[in-house]
Design an enzyme around this catalytic site. Sequence first.
Site, short mmCIF file in Angstrom:
data_model
loop_
_atom_site.label_atom_id
_atom_site.label_comp_id
_atom_site.label_asym_id
_atom_site.label_seq_id
_atom_site.Cartn_x
_atom_site.Cartn_y
_atom_site.Cartn_z
N ASP A 436 47.34 37.62 39.10
CA ASP A 436 46.92 36.37 38.53
C ASP A 436 47.22 36.48 37.04
OD1 ASP A 436 45.54 34.00 38.70
OD2 ASP A 436 43.69 34.92 37.98
N ASP A 635 40.41 37.93 39.82
CA ASP A 635 39.07 38.16 39.29
C ASP A 635 38.11 37.01 39.49
OD1 ASP A 635 40.22 36.36 37.64
OD2 ASP A 635 39.78 37.40 35.76
N ASP A 639 39.86 33.34 43.62
CA ASP A 639 40.75 34.36 44.19
C ASP A 639 40.20 34.96 45.47
OD1 ASP A 639 42.54 34.08 42.07
OD2 ASP A 639 41.48 35.55 40.84
#
Length: 747
Positions: A436, A635, A639
């Site tokens: 990410d 995180d 997600d």
Amino acid sequence: MHLVPEGSGTEGSHSHCHHDAHQAKSQPGDTRYDTVPTGYHGAVYTCPMHPQVRQTKPGSCPICGMGLQLESGAVAEEGPNPELVDFTRRFWIGVVLTVPLLVLTMGPYVGLSGVREIFGERTTLWIEFALGTPVVLWCGWPFLVRGWNSFRTMNLNMFSLIGMGVLASWLFSVVAVLAPGIFPEGFRDTEGHVGVYFEAAAVIVTLVLLGQVMELRAREGTGKAIRALLDLAAKTARIIRSNGSEEEIPLEDVKVGDRLRVRPGDKVPVDGVVTEGRSSIDESMITGEPVPVEKVAGDPVTGATINGTGSLVIEATRVGADTMLSQIVEMVANAQRSRAPIQKYADKVAGWFVPAVIGVAVLAFIGWAIWGPAPALSYALIAAVAVLIIACPCALGLATPMSIMTATGRGAQAGVLIKNAEALERFEKIDTLIVDKTGTLTEGKPRLTAVLPEAGHEEVDVLRLAATLEKGSEHPLAEAIVAGTQDRGVALGSASDFEAVTGKGVKGVVDGKRVALGNMKLLADLGMQATELAEKANARRDDGETVMFVILEDSIAGLVSVADPVKESAPAALKALHGLGFTIIMATGDNERTAKAVAARLGIDEIRADVLPEDKARIIRELQQQGRKVAMAGDGVNDAPALAQADVGIAMGTGADVAIESAGITLVKGNLDGIVRARRLARATMRNIRQNLFFALIYNAAGVPVAAGVLFPFFGILISPMFAAFAMSASSLSVVTNSLRLRSARI
């Protein structure tokens, strides 16, 4: 009681069960494994390896012997897993009975030769019988049942081997205690006692129980992930009645079309559309982006996101099981269920080892019965049983848990927390890593990066105007400008008439002069053009920065640029990850321009920009369908489904609890270096486990022909209980010492 995702109304969950039941039933020949009655609405347990197995209570799979798991996104009531409680109890009782048993049998080999003499040999054998029998028949009962099932269905696995070896050694020992006279001369010592194997059977049972308890503990965590998600939802909503009065109602009672008030600081109760008011909403749990989003009438809002300082009235558009949060819960549950635990190498080995051992035992029996000395049948029986006993790999139960325990300890020292053996096993084979952008590659906190004054203006003045105007705002970009100004020691002026222009910027009066700060849209509103500056701004945007124009009275005073800086450790870590064989894909909610800029700077292989949270799990599924083994590092709550869908989820320890719960590996620091360490650890551990399995089996494999009596015609050697005991302790000792080497592994 079983929780369904908040307010999902029972219809949603029931139809889901029916649908599944229907699907499972429609597979021919599977009905004998599906014992769920039609119309049943409670929890359903299923086997991760064999989805056709479905029943209403926990237990083990009749096909492979694995423990069953809960089927739907519903989470069982808070409280321990009954199977875990049962196995833990069996394990501790096994330990209490096995330790004295080991002292009695192993004492003479470690210099405590007097232990057996206290009671005398005959009584000691009876004590061993009394200690060993409950361990085999009560503590080991679930494994004997699984072993029996594996033979009945011919799905041979580790339990077949364990059940066979444990029963053979126990029955042999019982006969040796009760009727030593039937054994031929070669098997009795000077006093006529035959050696027994109670301790071998008890140790095997206790070790296998330890492995099972560890596996069940790891699985407990997956339920916590879903609980953590359900906790994010608001519990009540504030409804506005038709007469204008407002009252708190439980979330379940909200219906589509209800008008709800969302006060400052409250959670948005359900998905809806703003009908009046303006505010900025922190959507980081859904989008992962740290910047709150401005909302005015007509804008959509998502349940469980957090309202900022304004008050909003929203109309509910999706409630119960249809909300984004409920869908995320369902996605996490499905992804977790679809992850079939790797049936340990032990099962693969057992698949061909079991038939081979049984074959050798049968041949040994026939050989001794035909050609053996008198009493031939007695020799034949003993040779066959000896083969079964020595084949049972007591160290096989130790091979994986021992390495995993050592590796998890080693990982924790290096800031890598490993949830279970499976995560490590899978991580060694991963070839694609999805990261990410926000918070993983970048700091996740915007910072002031540049101030570009126009001719005739000083940098300090431009900065002071921007920061003074922004000091009242709670926007992260505003905070970045104010913090950057304070870092540079610039004193702020005083501002009045502050006004936020949604999606464009802010206006106000600073030290008596009109000042505005915002993007190109704001310039257009004010009837201004900035061709040269626009090019400068675009160049900055290509570097992944957010650029704002500072306007003083009627002219542009300069630009301020804010960016989310790349973590210092990222470039070196990415290089190391490439070296460890990863293809790296960056997934981000950012626009393509910014994403490309960051990717180019860091040497990332592929990018996926403008990605919504539900897309991440889909991208991972697509990659998996191409045969790639995917790990995902993230995180945020957004997600969680992707972390659960990935072959291995890696949570940044700085992130949301639910991300940490749905991941197999958590990095305490939240730096990519941790992934490098985790990969090295996974490789070292799996290498170690393979060595352990080799040690666990080599002694047994070497012992089998000796037990069968291959050496008898040449050397007159028949296997003695001493040798079997030695083979077992030697293999266990090699496994333990080899596992402990991981403590000093370089990661």
